[in-house]
Design an enzyme around this catalytic site. Structure first.
Site, short mmCIF file in Angstrom:
data_model
loop_
_atom_site.label_atom_id
_atom_site.label_comp_id
_atom_site.label_asym_id
_atom_site.label_seq_id
_atom_site.Cartn_x
_atom_site.Cartn_y
_atom_site.Cartn_z
N ARG A 1 -75.95 68.61 43.86
CA ARG A 1 -76.83 69.56 43.15
C ARG A 1 -77.74 68.68 42.33
O ARG A 1 -77.11 67.78 41.45
CB ARG A 1 -76.18 70.74 42.47
CG ARG A 1 -75.75 71.84 43.45
CD ARG A 1 -74.93 72.90 42.90
NE ARG A 1 -73.80 72.40 42.03
CZ ARG A 1 -73.37 71.89 40.95
NH1 ARG A 1 -74.57 72.13 40.06
NH2 ARG A 1 -72.28 71.76 40.67
N SER B 1 -63.47 70.02 41.25
CA SER B 1 -62.35 70.04 40.24
C SER B 1 -60.96 70.92 40.74
O SER B 1 -60.19 70.96 39.93
CB SER B 1 -62.58 70.49 38.79
OG SER B 1 -63.67 69.87 38.34
N GLY B 2 -60.85 71.41 42.05
CA GLY B 2 -59.78 71.70 42.56
C GLY B 2 -59.42 73.40 42.73
O GLY B 2 -58.56 73.81 43.13
N ASN C 1 -58.73 73.47 46.75
CA ASN C 1 -57.49 73.11 46.88
C ASN C 1 -56.37 74.14 46.61
O ASN C 1 -55.42 74.34 47.46
CB ASN C 1 -57.20 71.78 46.53
CG ASN C 1 -57.72 70.58 47.39
OD1 ASN C 1 -56.72 70.15 47.94
ND2 ASN C 1 -59.01 70.24 47.21
N TYR D 1 -51.86 69.82 43.28
CA TYR D 1 -51.96 70.20 44.63
C TYR D 1 -50.96 71.42 44.98
O TYR D 1 -51.06 72.08 44.02
CB TYR D 1 -51.95 68.96 45.89
CG TYR D 1 -53.00 68.23 45.71
CD1 TYR D 1 -54.37 68.31 46.04
CD2 TYR D 1 -53.03 66.76 45.06
CE1 TYR D 1 -55.48 67.38 46.31
CE2 TYR D 1 -53.94 66.03 45.14
CZ TYR D 1 -55.00 66.40 45.64
OH TYR D 1 -56.25 65.54 45.41
N ASN E 1 -49.03 72.87 42.03
CA ASN E 1 -49.67 73.75 41.26
C ASN E 1 -49.39 75.24 41.16
O ASN E 1 -49.65 76.10 40.31
CB ASN E 1 -51.27 73.55 41.33
CG ASN E 1 -51.77 72.27 40.95
OD1 ASN E 1 -51.07 71.61 40.27
ND2 ASN E 1 -52.99 71.92 41.59
#
Ligand code: GDP
Ligand code: PGA
Ligand code: MN
Length: 612
Positions: free
Chosen positions: A74, A266-267, A270, A519, A522
């Site tokens: 972007r 940033s996750g 995931n 991962y 978390n």
């Protein structure tokens, strides 16, 4: 184009306002043909794209696309929110007057699709029947077939979504023209690209890119920027860059819903695709509702804060996705999924794909492998360490391919929200998790989210910056008004969600290793948060929120070095005091910041003074 009316008749596109919009832009862009798209056109379009060399088939039912090398992320500088009222100017929305931007975009687009097909892609950014559906219909016009194929995966596509609108005018007009990518001066003083949301006219005009984040207009331009503006203008909802998951506890039979914002790359994806860690998998299941966007509103009957994912697919970061970190992601792009990879490395001979972190070592036999620019890696010099895949290389797959998709992801009612979390890449200061029970303090915390920028935006990786609610690139109106609106929407709910700030990315100051394995693990801090909400654990109160004690965190089946654990659960008073000064400057930039937010800031600062 005399037969244009006939084309629309034949496709069953009946909405007269949509038809007029198609005619207007077919004339302006000079497209040679017009084609109206339904999701059922997918197989034919895939075939055409392969025949035209726009896609390559890699393995059975998996496709590969490469973007122009200066068109891989972007562009925040070239992205503008335009309206006719300067009061909509914020610090981050690059506000410009409509009277300036619309003619500029029309000039760029005039004749720019000559000789090409203009595809008409009607879509809906909501589960059908959702209370926010009146703001979710749109039509993207694009002159690029791979964009259509991505849209079919990422949004609900078909003429039925716009034919029967109560108000035939209530659709977002979204125009995408790719332009001549080799002559657009990307990133130079003579940059020709513009990505404009004319928010008060519900019109999106994007010129100069075919990269997903700039070209899939249902996603970021409508789902975030336009949605945010509409949510505020109607006083009804929030459109946020949030993932949305369900956490089901098989022992108690309860399901919790957690949503939250982390900046791009940033996750979020995931976390949403998470398979519970093996040791906890017997008891808990995580289900996927959304990975990038959530719209939030208060249900008129129950008074509960509700959330839904307006999207229909996943546009995920490939880097570091592997069997250990995210088995569900790999399954969602397996054979027969009709997924599309963009800018990864691939081997046309064997039909394999690869990216950094896919396996620990690069494929040993380099024959046949092409890096993301299309150059054979076998020709590389030994000291060439450039990545094979672009750091922002992506996979696109439809929700039905996600193994942990929630059974009720399509339910019109949405789901009740129990917790809202914020996070980002922060190499120090931010602990693993700190919970916040007060609404104003939660909103304050989101507004002061500071994290490292990532490869999802051009040229900024690693720079620390504030990214309010992870919405900085998608802010549609003034930040103070946004804070007010957030407090009003969430504050109207009868059952307040708990807030938390999480950080999976704290690093060791010496060797740089991640202090928390991240991962799948978390899930553990999130379970703690839900227990805290239910009053089953107390945590340790600090000035910046409640943090878990070491024994409250369920670490069954994992090994974290004691000193790492201690570090990620502690608050560094001096670093935080320094941070408070930066926050003050950050917040002071915004007009009309609500007094509640300043009070929260002062309260945290005063509590920090008391901390030992
Ligand atoms: P999104 O863009 O916010 O949806 O982020 P993704 O989930 O696609 O992840 C972006 C990048 O961060 C990928 O390269 C992931 O492998 C990586 N990542 C995600 N979660 C974690 C985590 O818990 N720890 C670490 N170290 N990296 C992560
Ligand atoms: P991301 O996706 O948030 O998953 O990275 C969208 C983007 O920012 O391009
Ligand atoms: Mn994502």
């Amino acid at each position: 184009m005399a037969d244009l009316e006939a084309v629309m008749d034949e496709a069953g596109l009946t909405n007269p306002r949509v038809r007029a919009f198609v005619v207007e832009y077919a004339e302006l862009t000079g497209a040679a043909r017009v084609e109206v798209i339904n999701a059922s056109d997918d197989a034919r379009l895939l075939e055409e794209a392969v025949a035209a060399g726009e896609l390559e088939e890699v393995g059975e039912g998996r496709y590969y696309s490469r973007s122009y090398h200066k068109d891989t992320a972007r562009s925040e500088e070239r992205t503008v929110v335009a309206t006719s009222d300067e009061k909509d100017r914020g610090v981050y929305n690059n506000w410009r007057p409509t009277s300036e931007m619309k003619p500029l975009l029309h000039e760029r687009m005039r004749g720019a699709s000559e000789g090409r097909t203009m595809y008409v892609v009607p879509y809906l950014m909501a589960p059908p029947g959702n209370p926010l559906a009146p703001w979710a219909a749109g039509v993207e016009l694009t002159d690029t077939r791979t964009v259509v194929l991505h849209m079919i995966r990422m949004a609900r596509v078909g003429v039925q979504h716009v034919n029967d609108l109560e108000d035939p005018d209530s659709f977002v007009r979204a125009v995408h023209v790719t332009g001549d990518l080799e002559h657009l001066g990307q990133g130079t003083a003579d940059d020709q690209r513009w990505f404009v949301t004319v928010a008060d006219e519900r019109t999106i005009l994007h010129f100069g890119s075919s990269y997903g984040g700039n070209a899939l207009l249902g996603k970021i331009a409508h789902g975030l920027r336009q949605g945010a503006y509409d949510g505020w203008a109607s006083r009804k909802f929030l459109a946020e860059q949030y993932m949305l998951i369900g956490i089901h506890d098989k022992e108690t039979g309860r399901t919790y819903h957690v949503c939250g914002g982390f900046p791009s790359a940033s996750g979020k994806t995931n976390l949403a695709m998470m398979a519970a860690p093996d040791a906890l998998g017997e008891r808990y299941h995580v289900s996927f509702y959304g990975d990038d966007i959530a719209w939030l509103w208060v249900d008129e009957d129950t008074g509960r804060l509700m959330g839904m994912n307006p999207e229909y697919g996943v546009f995920g970061v490939a880097k570091d996705t592997n069997e250990r970190t995210n088995p569900n992601a790999l399954a969602s792009v397996g054979e027969g999924t009709d997924c599309i990879f963009t800018n990864v490395a691939h081997n046309p001979t064997t039909g394999e794909v690869w990216w950094e972190g896919r396996t620990e070592e690069k494929p040993r036999d380099r024959r046949g492998w092409l890096d993301w620019t299309g150059s054979p890696v076998a020709d590389r010099k030994d000291d060439d360490t450039a990545p094979w895949a672009h750091p922002n290389s992506r996979f696109t797959t439809t929700l039905a391919n996600v193994p942990n998709i929630a059974p009720d992801y399509d339910a019109p009612a949405g789901v009740p929200i129990d917790a809202i979390i914020f996070g980002g890449r922060t190499r120090d200061r931010e602990p693993l998790i700190r919970a916040i029970t007060d609404l104003a303090e939660g909103v304050y915390d989101g507004l002061t989210l500071g994290a490292e920028a990532t490869s999802a935006a051009e040229g900024k990786e690693g720079v620390l910056r504030y990214d309010p609610m992870s919405n900085r690139p998608f802010m549609a109106y003034g930040e103070g008004d946004y804070a007010r609106h957030y407090l009003d929407v969430v504050g109207a709910a009868t059952d307040q969600p708990i807030f938390a700030h999480v950080n999976w990315f704290q690093r060791d100051a010496e060797d740089g290793h991640f202090l928390w394995p991240g991962y799948r693990d978390n899930l553990r801090p999130l379970l703690w948060l839900l227990r805290l909400r239910d009053g089953e654990v107390q945590g340790r109160r600090t000035a910046v929120g409640i943090v878990p004690t070491e024994d409250e965190l369920d670490l069954t089946g994992m090994d974290v070095p004691a000193e790492d654990l201690q570090r990620i659960l502690s608050i560094d008073k001096e670093r935080w005091q320094q941070e408070m000064g930066f926050r003050e400057e950050h917040l002071a930039q915004f007009d009309r910041m609500p007094e509640e937010i300043w009070e929260a800031h002062r309260r945290v600062a005063a509590d920090l003074e008391q901390e030992d």
